[in-house]
Design an enzyme around this catalytic site. Structure first.
Site, PDB file in Angstrom:
ATOM      1  N   THR A  92      -5.335  12.827   6.114  1.00  0.00           N
ATOM      2  CA  THR A  92      -3.982  13.036   6.605  1.00  0.00           C
ATOM      3  C   THR A  92      -3.918  14.273   7.496  1.00  0.00           C
ATOM      4  O   THR A  92      -3.336  14.242   8.586  1.00  0.00           O
ATOM      5  CB  THR A  92      -2.987  13.161   5.438  1.00  0.00           C
ATOM      6  OG1 THR A  92      -3.111  12.027   4.578  1.00  0.00           O
ATOM      7  CG2 THR A  92      -1.563  13.244   5.960  1.00  0.00           C
ATOM      8  N   SER A  97      -7.494   5.270   3.908  1.00  0.00           N
ATOM      9  CA  SER A  97      -7.380   4.477   2.679  1.00  0.00           C
ATOM     10  C   SER A  97      -7.803   3.037   2.948  1.00  0.00           C
ATOM     11  O   SER A  97      -8.468   2.400   2.122  1.00  0.00           O
ATOM     12  CB  SER A  97      -5.936   4.512   2.165  1.00  0.00           C
ATOM     13  OG  SER A  97      -5.674   5.704   1.469  1.00  0.00           O
ATOM     14  N   ASN A 118      -2.910  19.593  -0.167  1.00  0.00           N
ATOM     15  CA  ASN A 118      -4.040  18.883   0.425  1.00  0.00           C
ATOM     16  C   ASN A 118      -3.879  18.718   1.934  1.00  0.00           C
ATOM     17  O   ASN A 118      -4.789  19.014   2.710  1.00  0.00           O
ATOM     18  CB  ASN A 118      -4.201  17.514  -0.232  1.00  0.00           C
ATOM     19  CG  ASN A 118      -5.320  16.709   0.392  1.00  0.00           C
ATOM     20  OD1 ASN A 118      -6.487  17.057   0.308  1.00  0.00           O
ATOM     21  ND2 ASN A 118      -4.953  15.626   1.059  1.00  0.00           N
ATOM     22  N   LYS A 173       0.846  -1.193   0.000  1.00  0.00           N
ATOM     23  CA  LYS A 173       0.000   0.000   0.000  1.00  0.00           C
ATOM     24  C   LYS A 173       0.876   1.236   0.000  1.00  0.00           C
ATOM     25  O   LYS A 173       1.839   1.330   0.769  1.00  0.00           O
ATOM     26  CB  LYS A 173      -0.892   0.023   1.260  1.00  0.00           C
ATOM     27  CG  LYS A 173      -1.905   1.162   1.242  1.00  0.00           C
ATOM     28  CD  LYS A 173      -3.072   0.790   0.369  1.00  0.00           C
ATOM     29  CE  LYS A 173      -4.078   1.927   0.229  1.00  0.00           C
ATOM     30  NZ  LYS A 173      -3.631   2.982  -0.698  1.00  0.00           N
ATOM     31  N   LYS A 187       5.431   2.343  -2.620  1.00  0.00           N
ATOM     32  CA  LYS A 187       5.361   3.729  -3.099  1.00  0.00           C
ATOM     33  C   LYS A 187       5.683   3.726  -4.575  1.00  0.00           C
ATOM     34  O   LYS A 187       6.393   2.846  -5.072  1.00  0.00           O
ATOM     35  CB  LYS A 187       6.349   4.629  -2.352  1.00  0.00           C
ATOM     36  CG  LYS A 187       5.896   6.075  -2.229  1.00  0.00           C
ATOM     37  CD  LYS A 187       4.808   6.213  -1.183  1.00  0.00           C
ATOM     38  CE  LYS A 187       4.471   7.683  -0.933  1.00  0.00           C
ATOM     39  NZ  LYS A 187       3.522   7.819   0.190  1.00  0.00           N
ATOM     40  N   LYS A 236       4.788   2.518   9.008  1.00  0.00           N
ATOM     41  CA  LYS A 236       3.575   3.272   9.330  1.00  0.00           C
ATOM     42  C   LYS A 236       2.391   2.321   9.510  1.00  0.00           C
ATOM     43  O   LYS A 236       1.625   2.435  10.479  1.00  0.00           O
ATOM     44  CB  LYS A 236       3.292   4.283   8.217  1.00  0.00           C
ATOM     45  CG  LYS A 236       2.274   5.350   8.547  1.00  0.00           C
ATOM     46  CD  LYS A 236       2.109   6.318   7.383  1.00  0.00           C
ATOM     47  CE  LYS A 236       3.392   7.056   7.057  1.00  0.00           C
ATOM     48  NZ  LYS A 236       3.225   8.059   5.979  1.00  0.00           N
TER      49      LYS A 236
END
Length: 451
Positions: free
Chosen positions: A225, A384, A256, A101, A137, A125
């Site tokens: 976030t 997510s 964002n 992810k 990523k 994380k």
């Protein structure tokens, strides 16, 4: 943290060699490419946690490198008829806890080492937050502002096509990152759905998260976030007896994450006194209104020229009198020199890897607490996960449910990090990585390594 426990340059280098033998660590703020320095910085930060957890040698070895590094070079026809060759990356660091992810970044400074570091950060994380995902990523080296909407769509669709089976709704699930948004995620989803199993076409929606609501996204994902950042600040304030109503803060980055964090902070009575982005820095000791600044940025493309504040030098931004500093831009921003200028009591890393090793040493010496990136900005991957679950179950949760679940997970992990820090006399970053390493080590110890 006592001076004897402080990690010196020499001991940090030794710790990294314990994590990944033979890797070179640069502790100074060097002029090497940012991605390479970020990768070594991240390795050093993880290595500092190793002495505090009973991690097996083979687990350290496995975690020292990504499992897969996918690099694709693909041509795209530009609006003027010319073809341009793009390089895309998808780094899959670890999937022992669940599917890979992580976000997809469109930025002119994307490098292999940067994406490797970001993928590794995602693994820790997810482990820290107990999200059943692994770390990945991706990115393409380009400047989105230099391309039309049609070009960005073509680039995105060709990238997904060339990744092929290297991503999938139960294997590797991309999400937005710097330079990407819900529209790009929808293009990625649509491309994948039209190039894979047609029988299960609707079931493929969970191939990406961070989509628009109309195309299967989750309520609360866009602000997730930033919301998570504020939840961490609230827990810190409660723990320290700090009143957020009336406290001053500065914010680097007004995309964002930064803009949503600012809006939520304003509802708590916190005063935004300084903002910096790629166009410059602004300052108003009486306060900058986030909503008005968002309107200006949407119109002008940056904070420069905002009438509600005065423009200041970028170097002077870090010296603004404040209680909290929120770096929400790119990595390696709080250098040794910047750390010496800060007046804040707390740094909350809304961005990934914004603090250099030398910068962090200065912050420690000055008694400035840090809520590290793996904790502070984890709200995005948590929601997510919620979006992925909703798609998997064909459900749609209300915002109140999303926010309450996010608060529970952020609060639980924050206090696990703080408990470890107090018990072992280490800083928050070391504690966060140690908690994550403990979880990863436990799974590898139980499952073993095949064959």
């Amino acid at each position: 943290m006592s001076s004897e426990e402080a990690v010196t340059e020499a001991s940090a280098a030794k710790s990294v060699s314990d994590l990944t033998e033979g890797s070179e660590v640069v502790l100074a703020d060097t002029e090497d490419p940012g991605g390479a320095q970020f990768y070594r910085t991240h390795q050093a930060q993880v290595a500092r946690a190793v002495p505090h957890v009973p991690i097996a040698d083979h687990v350290r070895l496995i975690l020292s490198e990504p499992k897969n590094e996918v690099i694709v070079n693909f041509p795209v026809r530009m609006d003027d008829g010319r073809f341009k060759l793009f390089t895309g990356y998808r780094i899959q660091h670890n999937n022992i806890l669940g599917p890979y992810k992580g976000g997809i970044r469109y930025h002119h400074d994307v490098t292999l080492e940067e994406v490797k570091a970001l993928a590794s950060v995602m693994s820790y994380k997810c482990a820290l937050l107990e999200v059943p995902f692994g770390g990945a990523k991706g990115g393409i080296r380009l400047s989105p502002a230099q391309h039309s909407k049609r070009e960005l769509e073509s680039i995105t669709r060709r990238f997904v096509h060339d990744l092929g089976n290297n991503i999938g709704p139960e294997y590797d699930i991309p999400a937005p990152d710097v330079g990407t948004n819900s529209q790009i995620m929808v293009w990625m989803m649509d491309t994948y759905m039209n190039t894979h199993n047609q029988i299960d076409k609707n079931a493929q929606k969970r191939i990406v998260t961070g989509k628009s609501l109309a195309s299967g996204g989750s309520r609360g994902r866009e602000k997730a976030t930033g919301q998570g950042v504020v939840y961490c600040i609230q827990e810190w304030a409660d723990e320290r007896g700090v009143r957020l109503d009336g406290c001053n803060y500065i914010l680097q980055g007004f995309g964002n994450v930064g803009s949503h964090a600012a809006q939520i902070m304003s509802r708590l009575g916190a005063v935004l006194v300084g903002v910096q982005d790629h166009t410059g820095s602004i300052y108003n000791p009486q306060g900058i209104y986030p909503r008005k600044l968002i309107d200006h940025v949407n119109k002008e493309g940056g904070i420069r020229g905002y009438a509600g504040a005065e423009e200041i030098n970028n170097d002077d931004f870090w010296s603004i009198e404040s209680d909290i500093c929120i770096p929400a831009a790119l990595e390696l921003q709080i250098t040794e020199e910047v750390a010496k200028k800060l007046t804040a009591k707390l740094v909350v890393e809304a961005a990934n890897g914004p603090t250099t090793l030398k910068g962090e040493e200065v912050l420690k010496k000055r008694g400035i607490e840090v809520i590290p990136d793996v904790m502070a900005n984890a709200g995005g991957v948590v929601v997510s996960y919620f979006e992925w679950i909703q798609n998997k179950r064909s459900e749609s949760w209300q915002l109140e449910e999303v926010d309450s679940r996010l608060l529970f997970m952020m609060k639980r992990s924050y206090h696990e990090m703080r408990a470890f820090a107090r018990e072992h006399g280490v800083d928050n970053r070391t504690a966060a990585f140690a908690v994550a390493l403990n979880r990863l080590n436990a799974v590898y110890t139980e499952r073993g390594v095949f064959p």
